[in-house]
Design a protein around this motif. Structure first.
Motif, PDB file in Angstrom:
ATOM      1  N   THR A  16       0.822  -1.213   0.000  1.00 21.99           N
ATOM      2  CA  THR A  16       0.000   0.000   0.000  1.00 21.99           C
ATOM      3  C   THR A  16       0.855   1.261   0.000  1.00 21.99           C
ATOM      4  OG1 THR A  16      -0.212  -0.284   2.414  1.00 21.99           O
ATOM      5  CG2 THR A  16      -2.038  -1.057   1.037  1.00 21.99           C
ATOM      6  N   MET A  17       2.017   1.228   0.680  1.00 17.68           N
ATOM      7  CA  MET A  17       2.906   2.389   0.631  1.00 17.68           C
ATOM      8  C   MET A  17       3.372   2.646  -0.796  1.00 17.68           C
ATOM      9  SD  MET A  17       6.227   3.556   0.288  1.00 17.68           S
ATOM     10  CE  MET A  17       7.264   2.106   0.534  1.00 17.68           C
ATOM     11  N   LEU A  18       3.795   1.594  -1.473  1.00 18.24           N
ATOM     12  CA  LEU A  18       4.259   1.746  -2.850  1.00 18.24           C
ATOM     13  C   LEU A  18       3.138   2.246  -3.761  1.00 18.24           C
ATOM     14  CD1 LEU A  18       6.399  -1.505  -2.980  1.00 18.24           C
ATOM     15  CD2 LEU A  18       7.293   0.799  -3.373  1.00 18.24           C
ATOM     16  N   ALA A  19       1.946   1.747  -3.544  1.00 20.05           N
ATOM     17  CA  ALA A  19       0.799   2.199  -4.344  1.00 20.05           C
ATOM     18  C   ALA A  19       0.516   3.670  -4.108  1.00 20.05           C
ATOM     19  CB  ALA A  19      -0.428   1.361  -3.997  1.00 20.05           C
ATOM     20  N   GLY A  20       0.496   4.081  -2.855  1.00 19.22           N
ATOM     21  CA  GLY A  20       0.186   5.461  -2.532  1.00 19.22           C
ATOM     22  C   GLY A  20       1.190   6.435  -3.112  1.00 19.22           C
ATOM     23  N   VAL A  21       2.473   6.124  -2.967  1.00 18.83           N
ATOM     24  CA  VAL A  21       3.512   7.002  -3.501  1.00 18.83           C
ATOM     25  C   VAL A  21       3.376   7.126  -5.012  1.00 18.83           C
ATOM     26  CG1 VAL A  21       5.999   7.166  -3.922  1.00 18.83           C
ATOM     27  CG2 VAL A  21       5.153   6.687  -1.622  1.00 18.83           C
TER      28      VAL A  21
ATOM     29  N   ILE B 176      -5.655   9.844   3.245  1.00 18.60           N
ATOM     30  CA  ILE B 176      -5.478   8.411   3.066  1.00 18.60           C
ATOM     31  C   ILE B 176      -4.188   8.006   3.759  1.00 18.60           C
ATOM     32  CG2 ILE B 176      -4.281   8.674   0.838  1.00 18.60           C
ATOM     33  CD1 ILE B 176      -5.648   6.020  -0.014  1.00 18.60           C
ATOM     34  N   ALA B 177      -4.178   6.819   4.351  1.00 18.63           N
ATOM     35  CA  ALA B 177      -3.008   6.304   5.047  1.00 18.63           C
ATOM     36  C   ALA B 177      -3.129   4.791   5.129  1.00 18.63           C
ATOM     37  CB  ALA B 177      -2.898   6.909   6.448  1.00 18.63           C
ATOM     38  N   ASN B 178      -2.008   4.121   5.380  1.00 10.69           N
ATOM     39  CA  ASN B 178      -2.082   2.662   5.499  1.00 10.69           C
ATOM     40  C   ASN B 178      -1.943   2.172   6.932  1.00 10.69           C
ATOM     41  OD1 ASN B 178       0.650   3.134   5.823  1.00 10.69           O
ATOM     42  ND2 ASN B 178       1.336   1.657   4.286  1.00 10.69           N
ATOM     43  N   TYR B 179      -1.880   3.078   7.886  1.00  2.00           N
ATOM     44  CA  TYR B 179      -2.022   2.746   9.310  1.00  2.00           C
ATOM     45  C   TYR B 179      -3.317   3.408   9.795  1.00  2.00           C
ATOM     46  CZ  TYR B 179       2.699   0.805  10.214  1.00  2.00           C
ATOM     47  OH  TYR B 179       3.831   0.026  10.244  1.00  2.00           O
ATOM     48  N   PRO B 180      -4.042   2.789  10.699  1.00  2.00           N
ATOM     49  CA  PRO B 180      -5.331   3.351  11.109  1.00  2.00           C
ATOM     50  C   PRO B 180      -5.226   4.595  11.978  1.00  2.00           C
ATOM     51  CG  PRO B 180      -4.859   1.369  12.368  1.00  2.00           C
ATOM     52  CD  PRO B 180      -3.791   1.463  11.315  1.00  2.00           C
ATOM     53  N   ASP B 181      -4.107   4.776  12.662  1.00  2.00           N
ATOM     54  CA  ASP B 181      -3.966   5.909  13.581  1.00  2.00           C
ATOM     55  C   ASP B 181      -2.821   6.807  13.104  1.00  2.00           C
ATOM     56  OD1 ASP B 181      -2.246   3.736  14.146  1.00  2.00           O
ATOM     57  OD2 ASP B 181      -1.678   4.661  16.042  1.00  2.00           O
ATOM     58  N   ALA B 182      -2.916   8.070  13.431  1.00  2.00           N
ATOM     59  CA  ALA B 182      -1.908   9.044  13.008  1.00  2.00           C
ATOM     60  C   ALA B 182      -0.860   9.256  14.086  1.00  2.00           C
ATOM     61  CB  ALA B 182      -2.580  10.364  12.669  1.00  2.00           C
TER      62      ALA B 182
ATOM     63  N   ARG C 254       6.075   4.895  10.822  1.00  2.00           N
ATOM     64  CA  ARG C 254       6.383   3.520  11.204  1.00  2.00           C
ATOM     65  C   ARG C 254       6.831   2.714   9.975  1.00  2.00           C
ATOM     66  NH1 ARG C 254       0.750   3.937  14.248  1.00  2.00           N
ATOM     67  NH2 ARG C 254       0.674   5.502  12.585  1.00  2.00           N
ATOM     68  N   PRO C 255       7.267   1.454  10.175  1.00  2.00           N
ATOM     69  CA  PRO C 255       7.755   0.670   9.034  1.00  2.00           C
ATOM     70  C   PRO C 255       6.759   0.635   7.876  1.00  2.00           C
ATOM     71  CG  PRO C 255       8.283  -0.457  11.075  1.00  2.00           C
ATOM     72  CD  PRO C 255       7.432   0.717  11.444  1.00  2.00           C
ATOM     73  N   TRP C 256       7.237   1.026   6.703  1.00  2.00           N
ATOM     74  CA  TRP C 256       6.467   1.000   5.462  1.00  2.00           C
ATOM     75  C   TRP C 256       5.187   1.833   5.551  1.00  2.00           C
ATOM     76  CZ3 TRP C 256       9.451  -0.651   1.740  1.00  2.00           C
ATOM     77  CH2 TRP C 256      10.454  -1.591   2.027  1.00  2.00           C
ATOM     78  N   GLU C 257       5.214   2.861   6.367  1.00  2.00           N
ATOM     79  CA  GLU C 257       4.020   3.697   6.516  1.00  2.00           C
ATOM     80  C   GLU C 257       3.871   4.660   5.343  1.00  2.00           C
ATOM     81  OE1 GLU C 257       1.604   6.455   9.778  1.00  2.00           O
ATOM     82  OE2 GLU C 257       3.551   5.577  10.304  1.00  2.00           O
ATOM     83  N   PHE C 258       2.629   4.882   4.965  1.00  2.00           N
ATOM     84  CA  PHE C 258       2.267   5.860   3.938  1.00  2.00           C
ATOM     85  C   PHE C 258       1.170   6.759   4.490  1.00  2.00           C
ATOM     86  CE2 PHE C 258      -0.940   7.154   0.856  1.00  2.00           C
ATOM     87  CZ  PHE C 258      -0.180   7.908  -0.015  1.00  2.00           C
ATOM     88  N   THR C 259       1.283   8.044   4.204  1.00  2.00           N
ATOM     89  CA  THR C 259       0.213   8.962   4.559  1.00  2.00           C
ATOM     90  C   THR C 259       0.197  10.114   3.561  1.00  2.00           C
ATOM     91  OG1 THR C 259      -0.786  10.203   6.385  1.00  2.00           O
ATOM     92  CG2 THR C 259       1.585  10.406   6.119  1.00  2.00           C
ATOM     93  N   ALA C 260      -0.982  10.646   3.318  1.00  2.00           N
ATOM     94  CA  ALA C 260      -1.153  11.813   2.454  1.00  2.00           C
ATOM     95  C   ALA C 260      -1.985  12.838   3.213  1.00  2.00           C
ATOM     96  CB  ALA C 260      -1.830  11.438   1.146  1.00  2.00           C
TER      97      ALA C 260
END
Length: 591
Positions: free
Chosen positions: A375-380, A556-562, A568-574
């Motif tokens: 999901t991180m790779l997809a988001g970027v 959008i993010a791939n961890y549920p909490d900010a 964190r490891p392999w984290e993605f956020t926009a």
């Protein structure tokens, strides 16, 4: 496995002008041989694709790119075409193709066909006539040349040039019928068409128009920048330790390539109404050349596929894999973003039928981080400026295949390289197999993993290539049932591109170019600014950007909490925020 019958998200055609509709679109590539098998023969087919249209509609994609389904001997899995106007029986019928087009159009999606016109199959009637005699009316439809002066035809070194084929060995094949050689940049069964001959071009344009009249919405053009060759056919430079020379400078983006593509546009697309998509696959293309190819004012193609970022983990060759440096990836993609910022357009991809699975390549395929890195790779990727491409199974986080031995491979490129390396150069077979494993094309060609049943739900028969054994953990049925799956994340990314103009139309500014852990950039458009952050590591890192971003809205993010800007490891956020009005007129760095 059930999915809603029709998608409900807003289509880009309802939001964007006709001339840039693809800025808001997402393309999904179907490699039909491995997508879904409807009749149990072990090979995917068109009816299998038809059966998954609701799945594609639910994902929300706008265009389906269909890899070749034309009649073919399948020496190169359909990229060797023997009849451009018929469907290979392995895939179905023309009526099946018509039904597929109608089904996609009913769901608001378009169909793009693969256009393979640098070469045909040697079993195409054009080539059969061309090789029949030196006096054949179609002799000049292909590149025929006599042996090199002073050499006996058919003997080593007699080839007209020293060029090396993309698939190993010489680019020239001796044909005993007429005692001359024909050019094949790829397989010996893929002779190159001679685009210098206007009859060839007219035949190609006629075929393209035939497909558009049938309802096709455009073409992905296979190695299209190789169709113009230096007619002098000079030898290429020979690197130390190599037998053959590098002919690529003499057939890559050749002297008439722009002329040919502009003529194609005039003869095929210019007089038509509607929104079509033309994508040129162009190995070796530079940023500057891509600007010329994709500048709308020049009327050539809408976008190109370039390979610069796909070579960053190669050593001397793709069979000498090297570790990716994130700074090199950012420099490469950032250069393309900057280069096409004012004119032209980018295509965005990690995966296709010729590339290994990105989770295994640039991410972490361990059970702990597989979904997060996917999901991180997809988001970027998707939040760059350009049109994103999703390759089948990518939306599930599929991984590379653990092939056990050479007999498990099907790809002609792999088989030729293995034979050459072990026989001609005497390399250790185990070492060669290990070098092949990470980057081979068959990694992308294992069947789509639909469910946890036999053969991953791909076929009721014996699949043409092995199924990845992790299908019981990674499959569509399991992911459709979860809101936190890789599939759900892709669906949200696609929806955001449709909804947020800043993603489709915003400018691009790379941040932290020297950071080896964090990929960061901003997009801005009409008072809205977007920050994208991706952690390319398995450890926690700090994103060294403007601290005020910590309070911005996460979209959008791939961890549920900010956690603010601590990743964190392999984290993605926009994150998104409004741009102060005082900053709107300030000059912005691009790229």
């Amino acid at each position: 496995m059930t999915v809603p019958s029709l998608r409900s998200s807003t289509r880009p055609s309802e939001r964007a002008a006709a001339d840039d509709w693809f800025h808001s679109a997402v393309v999904y590539q179907v490699y039909p041989r491995s997508f879904a098998d409807s009749n149990g023969d072990g090979v995917g087919d068109l009816r299998g694709v038809i059966g998954k249209l609701d799945y594609l509609g639910h994902l929300g994609v706008d265009v389906v790119w269909l890899s070749p389904v034309y009649r073919s001997p399948h020496d190169d899995n359909g990229y060797d075409i023997s009849d451009y106007r018929d469907i290979d029986p392995a895939f179905g019928t023309l009526e099946d193709l018509d039904e597929l087009i109608a089904g996609l159009h009913a769901r608001g999606m378009k169909l793009v066909m693969d256009l393979v016109v640098n070469h045909t199959s040697d079993e195409h009637p054009w080539f059969a006539e061309s090789r029949a005699s030196k006096d054949s009316p179609k002799r000049d439809w292909y590149w025929w040349r006599p042996a090199r002066p002073g050499f006996e035809p058919g003997t080593p070194g007699a080839e007209p040039t020293n060029w090396e084929s993309f698939f190993s060995g010489s680019t020239w094949k001796y044909d005993e019928t007429t005692g001359e050689y024909y050019l094949h940049l790829f397989s010996t069964k893929q002779p190159d068409l001679n685009w210098e001959n206007p009859e060839v071009r007219e035949a190609v344009y006629s075929m393209m128009n035939w497909w558009l009249d049938r309802g096709v919405d455009g073409f992905r053009m296979d190695v299209i920048n190789l169709i113009s060759k230096d007619t002098a056919l000079p030898d290429g430079a020979v690197a130390e330790g190599r037998v053959f020379g590098n002919g690529r400078p003499h057939f890559t983006c050749g002297p008439r390539i722009h002329e040919f593509l502009q003529e194609m546009h005039r003869e095929v697309f210019a007089a038509r109404e509607g929104a079509f998509l033309t994508v040129g696959e162009m190995p070796g293309v530079t940023v500057e050349e891509a600007v010329a190819f994709t500048d709308p004012a020049r009327a050539e193609v809408d976008m190109v596929f370039q390979f610069e970022h796909m070579h960053l983990d190669h050593g001397g060759t793709k069979w000498q894999p090297a570790k990716l440096r994130l700074t090199e990836l950012k420099a490469s993609l950032g250069r393309w973003q900057a280069g096409l910022a004012e004119r032209g357009w980018n295509s965005l991809y990690w995966n296709n039928h010729d590339q290994p699975r990105v989770v295994s390549r640039f991410g972490d395929e361990s059970p702990e981080y597989r979904g997060l890195s996917a999901t991180m790779l997809a988001g970027v990727l998707h939040l760059h400026r350009g049109t994103p491409y999703v390759y089948q199974g990518e939306e599930l986080g599929m991984t590379n295949m653990p092939f056990a031995g050479i007999d498990d491979y099907r790809d002609i490129e792999v088989l030729n390289h293995y034979r050459e390396a072990t026989v001609a150069f005497g390399e250790d077979p185990a070492v060669v197999l290990a070098s092949i494993a990470p980057l081979n094309r068959d990694n992308a060609r294992t069947p789509v993993q639909w469910d946890a049943g036999p053969n991953a739900g791909f076929t009721s028969g014996t699949p043409w290539i092995g199924v990845n054994p992790n299908y019981t953990e990674i499959n569509a049925a399991e992911q459709l049932a979860r809101d936190d799956s890789v599939f759900a994340f892709y669906r949200r990314l696609i929806q955001l591109r449709h909804e947020l103009p800043v993603i489709a139309h915003g400018d691009f500014t790379m941040l932290l170019p020297d950071d080896e852990s964090v990929y960061a950039f901003t997009r801005s458009h009409e008072g809205t600014e977007l920050l994208v952050l991706g952690n390319f590591t398995g450890r926690e890192v700090q994103a060294d950007v403007d601290p005020a971003w910590a309070d911005a809205e996460r979209i959008i993010a791939n961890y549920p909490d900010a956690r603010g800007l601590q990743l964190r490891p392999w984290e993605f956020t926009a994150l998104v925020r409004s741009i102060p009005s005082s900053s709107l007129e300030a000059p912005r760095q691009r790229g």
